[in-house]
Design a protein around this motif. Structure first.
Motif, PDB file in Angstrom:
ATOM      1  N   THR A 139       0.545  -1.386  -0.006  1.00  0.00           N
ATOM      2  CA  THR A 139      -0.020  -0.528  -0.018  1.00  0.00           C
ATOM      3  C   THR A 139       1.050   0.843   0.184  1.00  0.00           C
ATOM      4  O   THR A 139       1.803   1.308   0.245  1.00  0.00           O
ATOM      5  CB  THR A 139      -0.456  -0.002   1.308  1.00  0.00           C
ATOM      6  OG1 THR A 139      -1.792   1.193   0.575  1.00  0.00           O
ATOM      7  CG2 THR A 139      -0.204  -0.011   2.498  1.00  0.00           C
ATOM      8  N   ARG A 144      -9.280   0.099   5.541  1.00  0.00           N
ATOM      9  CA  ARG A 144     -10.689   1.020   4.506  1.00  0.00           C
ATOM     10  C   ARG A 144     -10.460   0.254   3.418  1.00  0.00           C
ATOM     11  O   ARG A 144     -12.263  -0.055   3.399  1.00  0.00           O
ATOM     12  CB  ARG A 144     -10.496   2.224   5.045  1.00  0.00           C
ATOM     13  CG  ARG A 144     -10.650   3.045   6.133  1.00  0.00           C
ATOM     14  CD  ARG A 144     -10.856   4.205   6.167  1.00  0.00           C
ATOM     15  NE  ARG A 144     -10.013   5.131   5.171  1.00  0.00           N
ATOM     16  CZ  ARG A 144      -8.329   5.416   5.925  1.00  0.00           C
ATOM     17  NH1 ARG A 144      -8.398   5.417   7.547  1.00  0.00           N
ATOM     18  NH2 ARG A 144      -7.654   6.042   5.455  1.00  0.00           N
ATOM     19  N   GLU A 145      -9.691   0.201   2.447  1.00  0.00           N
ATOM     20  CA  GLU A 145      -9.699  -0.179   1.279  1.00  0.00           C
ATOM     21  C   GLU A 145     -10.514  -1.767   0.953  1.00  0.00           C
ATOM     22  O   GLU A 145     -11.289  -2.013   0.415  1.00  0.00           O
ATOM     23  CB  GLU A 145      -8.016  -0.242   0.718  1.00  0.00           C
ATOM     24  CG  GLU A 145      -7.920   1.458   0.083  1.00  0.00           C
ATOM     25  CD  GLU A 145      -6.890   0.594  -0.243  1.00  0.00           C
ATOM     26  OE1 GLU A 145      -6.071   0.031  -0.739  1.00  0.00           O
ATOM     27  OE2 GLU A 145      -6.178   2.550  -0.392  1.00  0.00           O
ATOM     28  N   GLN A 192     -14.115  -3.788   0.005  1.00  0.00           N
ATOM     29  CA  GLN A 192     -14.100  -4.475  -1.048  1.00  0.00           C
ATOM     30  C   GLN A 192     -14.121  -5.527  -0.633  1.00  0.00           C
ATOM     31  O   GLN A 192     -15.574  -6.205  -1.252  1.00  0.00           O
ATOM     32  CB  GLN A 192     -12.376  -4.695  -1.541  1.00  0.00           C
ATOM     33  CG  GLN A 192     -11.519  -4.372  -2.745  1.00  0.00           C
ATOM     34  CD  GLN A 192      -9.990  -4.079  -2.498  1.00  0.00           C
ATOM     35  OE1 GLN A 192      -9.702  -5.488  -2.155  1.00  0.00           O
ATOM     36  NE2 GLN A 192      -9.761  -3.006  -2.864  1.00  0.00           N
TER      37      GLN A 192
END
Length: 160
Positions: free
Chosen positions: A10, A25-26, A30
């Motif tokens: 990341t 959060r990502e 997803q």
């Protein structure tokens, strides 16, 4: 690697903790973006039975960053659900530098999975992922490009 292994790269966002939170959060969006099971990460963490026994098998199982390079201990409850930096001496072994690139990290992870598939019982895992032995924990590696810190690689295992 025990339990269910995971690895992510990341962008570095000013600190490892901030980078971890953004990645979480990502991954949450997803995995749980439809809101049917959990509408927030806080709600996910509140499900102590699920999180304590099964987990998400992802970076979402990490709760905090530890700055110590000392290996986590199964006898220490404070070591669970953490990520910590891979020690500089171990970086040198895997990357021949203490400032690996994102590509070097990705290559080392790919080599680890290749080794795991070809490994015979009793073979010692000397790959990058072999650094990780304690479930419900992980490591991070700061990744560089042209002497600038650009990304963070996270790897570990969690879940049943």
């Amino acid at each position: 690697m025990g339990a269910s292994g995971w690895s992510y790269v990341t962008p570095y966002r000013g600190s490892v903790s901030v980078s971890l939170e953004a990645l979480q959060r990502e991954v949450f969006a997803q995995t749980y973006g439809d809101g049917e099971e959990y509408s927030t990460i806080k709600e996910l963490y509140a499900d102590e039975e699920f999180m304590g026994e099964e987990g998400t098998h992802s970076i979402l199982d990490v709760r905090r960053v530890v700055e110590s390079t000392k290996l986590p201990r199964e006898s220490s409850t404070e070591d669970y659900f953490t990520v910590r930096p891979l020690a500089p001496s171990r970086l040198l072994i895997h990357f021949s530098t203490v400032r690996p690139t994102a590509q070097q990290y990705e290559d080392a992870i790919a080599q680890s999975y290749t080794f795991m598939q070809a490994r015979r019982p009793g073979d010692r895992d000397t790959s990058l992922l072999g650094e990780h032995e304690m479930p419900w924990t992980g490591f991070y590696v700061l990744l560089h490009a042209e002497d600038k810190l650009t990304h963070v690689g996270f790897f570990g295992s969690s879940g049943d």
